[in-house]
Design a protein around this motif. Structure first.
Motif, PDB file in Angstrom:
ATOM      1  N   CYS A 130       0.879  -1.163   0.000  1.00  0.00           N
ATOM      2  CA  CYS A 130       0.000   0.000   0.000  1.00  0.00           C
ATOM      3  C   CYS A 130       0.925   1.223   0.000  1.00  0.00           C
ATOM      4  O   CYS A 130       1.908   1.266   0.720  1.00  0.00           O
ATOM      5  CB  CYS A 130      -0.860   0.008   1.259  1.00  0.00           C
ATOM      6  N   ASP A 150       3.845   0.302   2.649  1.00  0.00           N
ATOM      7  CA  ASP A 150       3.745  -0.737   3.675  1.00  0.00           C
ATOM      8  C   ASP A 150       3.323  -2.035   2.992  1.00  0.00           C
ATOM      9  O   ASP A 150       2.267  -2.091   2.358  1.00  0.00           O
ATOM     10  CB  ASP A 150       2.702  -0.334   4.722  1.00  0.00           C
ATOM     11  N   CYS A 174      -2.479   0.549   8.548  1.00  0.00           N
ATOM     12  CA  CYS A 174      -3.446   1.513   9.053  1.00  0.00           C
ATOM     13  C   CYS A 174      -4.796   1.206   8.386  1.00  0.00           C
ATOM     14  O   CYS A 174      -4.844   0.487   7.387  1.00  0.00           O
ATOM     15  CB  CYS A 174      -2.984   2.943   8.781  1.00  0.00           C
TER      16      CYS A 174
END
Ligand code: SF4
Lengths: 891, 313
Positions: A8, A16, A47
């Motif tokens: 991502c 990440d 996240c």
């Protein structure tokens, strides 16, 4: 069911690594990749935003095929009358436009590139734009200075000045080792992603203290120990007063890191009567005063027994002023820099600051004392077998705090507090994350080379007579007006991109006309939402002859495009990208460095294209494939290739990235290992250890015997005086205010007055903006998942306002309110809240969409409608603060 | 290193031209190679072009008859005169690596790079004029240029000192023009000093390139900054390789002992150069070397090796 590794990179914290769960050819879930846990500072966690990648892929509002505009008129009320075309037609059309440019020459009559490309937030497009760097090299000069939000959405002064002072694009607390952090505005809890939040959580468990200084209770205040509600744009005064407390109210001899000041800064350098260093007449090296031998010596003389920090001395030497003008002095009275600093900061008392900041003087005193106490001067820590200083206090700055006027002073004062306590670039203190104006990004040690006067080498754009203005010329006037940004790394994108829009709207006096680019390519950015003064930006955009938007849903900028190219989304495209080390923008502090693969997890459902294939098709049509392949061979995509691409062969994206995978692993392993694309598709990433000590500059500064160019800005002063001469020689005076921002020791003032004066009477409140965890960095506004979630966040779209302020205006919770600035009105829903200063209203950043699916239904006002692109608000490096003076009333 | 001013015939085909430059003393020697056609190797500095032209005329060659001007790489002391020189050599084509060529066409970067190293002194070396694209013959290694009468120059790719570096080999007289891809060595300063430029020294690259050169059968090695090497060519090239390792290991050992840049620089000047060359201190070194090379060469070497060591992780 399969789990496919990819990454991502929807915000500046990334990339990440993660896994996508795929069932029967359909992506059904996002999971952390447990394999990456040992390498990842957040133990591989993600996240919440990452989970929306699935919804991005299957978003029903995606652009499903290339589109061409058939209505030549442009405006909010003009239907573009999109017509679907094939990829061949689309690429032929773009290639034809680009080839016209090449025929005419890359530069227009004013010497500026005819092709401009604008990309978006926090460097994230880099992880998606495929082989674009090789396209740039093959195509030749293009303009990357037509801004999409830089200079206002970023940490602009920090980016530019910290690169000069300590090679850091972002300066952050060394969260893993610190005990005390003062945050002037950065909403870290909402925007530092999985790794950053993990670091903060660990620090809280360890018992670190955080004081958050900002006008409202942000998500970060909620996880802080103290909130100091400061008046907007007065942070510099607070920090100057802290310096005053340390130097004039505490015993600085006892609490400061004297050794650091003497040996790691220019504090002992003598300053001549014209404000330039007094130098040895023969070698021209700066002089210091040795109080033991009672004589001036060259700063690195081996016989120096001590360095005088205070006093006044009679010495002989030369000053080198602007344009290398030398002035000789015989027995002239000179003082060390530190003495000048003492004198300079005497007037900035906490009482003076208190009047400006609306914060009690005692609070400022307390903060200064806590900062000094936690700095633990004298303490050490062993890292990677090396004993380093340990200073456990740091200061962090937010976006609006360090953008626009006052930003320079804030950055300088924060860094001065760090040098006084020896906490700059050491464990526990304020440290830089990567260098973007001085590559390489992953390892700041490599950007340090010795320069003149005992400082690291700087790379400013030339301002001396005969060398200014130096080509190339860009719309933001990077080489003409903002020399401190230099020309390396991200310099173009971080230059005064606000100036491009201001100048394209109206060319200033005695300046070569600034015309729009012949072709403007926009990728992963939406300037018509993210730039201040949206009306001006919209009107200028209408004048662009040919706009190409590469995007995945319709948005406001795309609405004005002539050609729309839908690229693969994050889960469909292919790219190898670096991660770890210091490449990430924020304080993740990776202990590994390597590369990760972004790969297609399913067959793309629509007629979209991989970015690398788009660039390859274009260079092929333009007949510059050899230059493009040559650039890839040389390493433009991350690593030089061993098996070189043939000059005239058109390679697929898979073939190109297969070569890059092999090249990257060979470089990382020192030639001992080579992993191909298939290996990366299975494993996702390849890391090597990144030594912890490389997070700090201190060890390398010591090894090179270098000093920080602080606290005295002799170099900046010279650049400013030269620039003033050059501009005045051309009778240019509209940049005079900005020329004042090149002082050796910056003065502080009440910067809030600049906005108060600009907006004038009738605007009695401040409008400020804040990040939301859901939408930070803006890459998700068109995502149905976030739209859904935002509805569940209480009062999410509200304009935050203090109950007392609301009552005075007859506003109740949930009322529609009109916020007005200089005749421009926006509407929002009031959200009454004690956690905001009574003189402020708070907007969520950044909305106000008219076209973007889902976002347009949120009906949240955009502060950018109330901010203006006006040279009065532009600082010396071209930045503007996202802040406005407004009036608020019920509808 | 210490080159006597003047023109010297090296063999039947090759003349060395060490003319006064910047500070009045030769820093970069050019070499004239004569067959039926004539070629010049290394063009040195813009400000010294008149001196060079005089030297060329002095050996009976009309500058207008020069067919090729070769440059080993784009650094100031090798390539900056090309633009100015071509005005007097209208026939000449510049032969340069493709990366060098790009810089020759837009030479601002050459000055900027040199400015990083030389600071303000860069101005002494004269203006750098651009070379028109149609005057450049781009090479990448392996190309041969026939000068007639059996004289021929071959291009050998030797990246290391600079990524765009090439060496030039004359096959009839077996003369090598290695540019800065070898160490500096002269009878007056008989120590092998690696030639580093700003940034990290590419130790592996230089050694690999040297390895390529050792395969040649050589009579002479004609270096730009120290003249003709007074050693057996093969022995010299092998010693260069050993010496580069030795410099790296010694500087690494000093860093590991906690020494810092200025201390290492001092050791380099006093011990690794002066004493090993047979002088009791740097002050005893020959004047030219002391004046022109000492302020710059040791710095570049120490910086090059330190960056090579410290940049790796
Ligand atoms: S922090 Fe940013 S890059 Fe990381 S998972 Fe979240 S959105 Fe993606």
């Amino acid at each position: 069911m399969k789990k496919i590794p990819t990454y991502c990179f929807m915000c500046a914290n990334g990339p990440d690594p993660l896994n996508v769960v795929v069932e029967d050819g359909v992506a059904v879930g996002i999971e952390p990749n447990s394999d990456v846990a040992p390498y990842h500072p957040g133990e591989g966690k993600l996240c919440p935003k990452a989970y929306g990648l699935i919804h991005k892929l299957y978003n029903p509002f995606r652009i499903k095929s290339p589109l061409v505009r058939t209505n030549p008129r442009k405006g909010w009320d003009e239907d573009p009358k999109w017509k679907e075309i094939s990829w061949d037609e689309a690429l032929d059309l773009l290639a034809e436009k680009l080839s016209e440019i090449r025929k005419k020459g890359n530069l227009d009559q004013q010497g500026r590139p005819r092709l401009a490309v604008t990309t978006g937030s926090g460097g994230t497009p880099e992880g998606h734009w495929g082989s674009f760097p090789a396209f740039i090299v093959a195509f030749g000069l293009l303009d990357l200075t037509v801004g999409g939000g830089q200079g206002i959405k970023c940490y602009h002064c920090e980016h530019v000045y910290s690169e000069i002072w300590h090679r850091s694009f972002i300066a952050a607390p060394d969260t893993p080792n610190t005990k005390f952090v003062m945050g002037f505005g950065p909403n870290v809890a909402a925007s530092r992603g999985a790794a950053g939040n993990r670091r903060h959580a660990e620090a809280r468990v360890r018992g670190y203290k955080r004081i958050q200084i900002e006008p409202h209770i942000s998500a970060t205040v909620a996880v802080s120990d103290e909130w100091i509600p400061i008046k907007p744009k007065t942070d510099a005064a607070f920090l100057y007063a802290m310096i005053h407390v340390v130097l004039h109210e505490m015993d600085w001899h006892g609490v400061c890191d004297i050794d650091f000041l003497k040996k790691m800064t220019n504090s002992p350098y003598l300053v001549g009567p014209n404000g330039y260093f007094l130098r040895d007449s023969e070698t021209k090296a700066p002089l210091i005063y040795d109080p033991v031998d009672n004589q001036a010596k060259v700063f690195n003389d081996r016989t120096i027994k001590d360095f005088a920090l205070e006093g006044e001395f009679e010495c002989t030497g030369v000053e080198i002023g602007p344009d290398n003008e030398e002035q000789r002095h015989e027995d002239v009275k000179v003082k060390p820099v530190f003495q000048l600093l003492l004198e300079h900061t005497k007037k900035y008392t906490p009482e003076w600051a208190s009047e400006i900041c609306d914060v009690p003087a005692e609070t400022i005193r307390k903060c200064a004392r806590e900062f000094v106490e936690n700095s633990t001067v004298g303490a050490t820590i062993e890292i990677d077998g090396e004993i380093l200083p340990l200073r456990q206090a740091a200061i962090e700055l937010g976006k609006t705090v360090n953008n626009g006027w006052g930003g320079f002073q804030v950055c300088w004062a924060r860094t001065i507090l760090a040098i006084l306590t020896g906490s700059l670039e050491v464990p526990g203190g304020t440290v830089g994350i990567g260098a973007r104006l001085n590559p390489p990004a992953h390892d700041k040690w490599q950007s340090i080379m010795p320069g003149p006067d005992g400082f690291m080498l700087q790379h400013y754009n030339p301002t001396e007579k005969g060398r200014w203005p130096s080509p190339p010329h860009f719309r933001s006037a990077l080489t003409e007006l903002t020399p401190l940004t230099g020309m390396r790394g991200w310099a173009q994108a971080i230059s005064g991109t606000t100036l491009s829009w201001i100048f394209m709207d109206k060319t200033p006096e005695n300046w070569p006309e600034v015309k729009p680019p012949d072709v403007w390519i926009v990728y992963r950015t939406n300037p018509l939402i993210s730039f201040p003064d949206r009306e001006l930006v919209t009107e200028v955009t209408k004048k662009f002859p040919f706009i190409v938007s590469i995007g995945y849903t319709m948005d406001e900028t795309t609405w004005f495009a002539d050609l729309v190219l839908p690229d693969h989304t994050d889960l469909e495209g292919l790219q190898l990208f670096r991660l770890g080390g210091l490449t990430h923008t924020f304080e993740a502090f990776w202990e590994h460095y390597g590369f990760a693969l972004k790969q297609p997890v399913v067959k793309p459902p629509y007629n979209t294209k991989d970015m690398t294939d788009i660039w390859t098709e274009l260079v092929d049509r333009l007949g510059i494939l050899d230059r493009y392949n040559g650039a890839i061979n040389r390493g433009l995509l991350g690593a030089p290739l061993k098996d070189r691409l043939e000059p005239d062969r058109k390679y697929t994206s898979e073939e190109i990235w297969d070569h890059v995978c092999k090249g990257a692993t060979r470089v990382l392993s020192g030639g001992s290992e080579e992993r191909d694309l298939e290996w990366f598709k299975e494993h996702g990433f390849y890391f090597v250890k990144f030594p912890k000590k490389r997070h700090y500059l201190h060890p390398i500064m010591v090894k090179w015997d270098l000093r920080y160019e602080l606290p005295y800005q002799e170099g900046i002063k010279r650049v400013g005086e030269e620039l003033e001469r050059r501009l005045h020689e051309k009778n240019i005076h509209w940049w005079d205010k900005q020329l004042e921002e090149y002082p050796a020791l910056p003065e502080c003032e009440d910067f809030s007055k600049i906005w108060e004066e600009f907006y004038g009477p009738g605007h009695d409140l401040w409008a400020i903006s804040t990040k939301s965890a859901l939408y930070a960095h803006g890459a998700n506004v068109a995502n149905p998942l976030y739209s859904e979630l935002s509805k569940r966040v209480p009062n999410f779209p509200g304009v935050k306002i203090h109950p007392k302020t609301a009552e005075e205006r007859g506003i109740k919770d949930g009322n529609v309110v009109i916020v007005e600035a200089k005749g421009v009105k926006v509407e929002g829903v009031s959200m009454l809240c004690e956690g905001v200063r009574p003189d402020c209203v708070v907007f969520a950043a950044q909305f106000g969409h008219r076209v973007t699916p889902f976002a347009k239904d949120l009906k949240i006002p955009n502060i950018n409608d109330l901010t203006f692109l006006d040279l009065k608000l532009v600082d010396a490096i071209g930045g503007v603060a996202e802040i406005a003076r407004v009036s608020v009333k019920p509808r | 290193m210490v080159m006597e001013e003047g023109v010297k015939q090296i063999n039947e085909q090759v003349y060395m031209m060490a003319v006064p430059q910047a500070y009045g003393h030769p820093i970069t020697a050019s070499y004239l190679v004569k067959g039926e056609k004539t070629a010049l190797i290394e063009a040195a500095f813009g400000a010294s072009v008149p001196n060079l032209l005089k030297a060329i005329e002095g050996v009976g060659v009309e500058p207008a008859d020069i067919e090729y001007v070769f440059t080993t790489h784009s650094h100031l002391s090798h390539a900056s005169a090309l633009g100015a020189l071509l005005k007097s050599c209208p026939r000449a084509k510049v032969v340069a690596h493709s990366a060098t060529s790009k810089l020759l066409m837009k030479p601002a970067k050459i000055m900027k790079g040199a400015g990083n190293v030389l600071g303000d002194a860069v101005k002494l070396f004269g203006p750098v004029e651009p070379v028109p694209k149609d005057k450049i013959s781009m090479v990448s290694g392996g190309e041969a240029f026939d000068l007639g009468n059996g004289v021929g120059l071959e291009i050998i790719r030797t990246p290391g000192h600079a990524p765009d570096h090439v060496a030039i080999y004359e096959k009839l007289t077996r003369t090598l023009f290695p540019g800065d891809g070898v160490c500096m060595y002269s009878s007056e300063i008989p120590v092998l000093i690696p030639i580093c430029w700003w940034g990290a020294y590419d130790v592996e690259g230089v050694k690999k390139s040297l390895g390529r050169l050792t395969k040649l059968n050589l009579n002479h090695v004609c270096t730009p900054h120290a003249g003709v090497v007074p050693l057996d060519p093969k022995e010299f090239l092998n010693k260069c390789m050993e010496s580069i390792d030795k410099w790296r290991d010694e500087i690494n050992a000093m860093l590991e002992r906690g020494q810092t840049y200025s201390g290492i620089l001092r050791t380099c000047e006093e011990e690794m150069i002066a004493r090993r060359a047979g002088y009791s201190s740097p002050d005893e070194l020959p004047e030219y070397f002391r004046k022109y090379w000492l302020p710059i060469l040791p710095k570049l070497v120490v910086q090059g090796f330190m960056a090579h060591i410290l940049w790796k992780f």
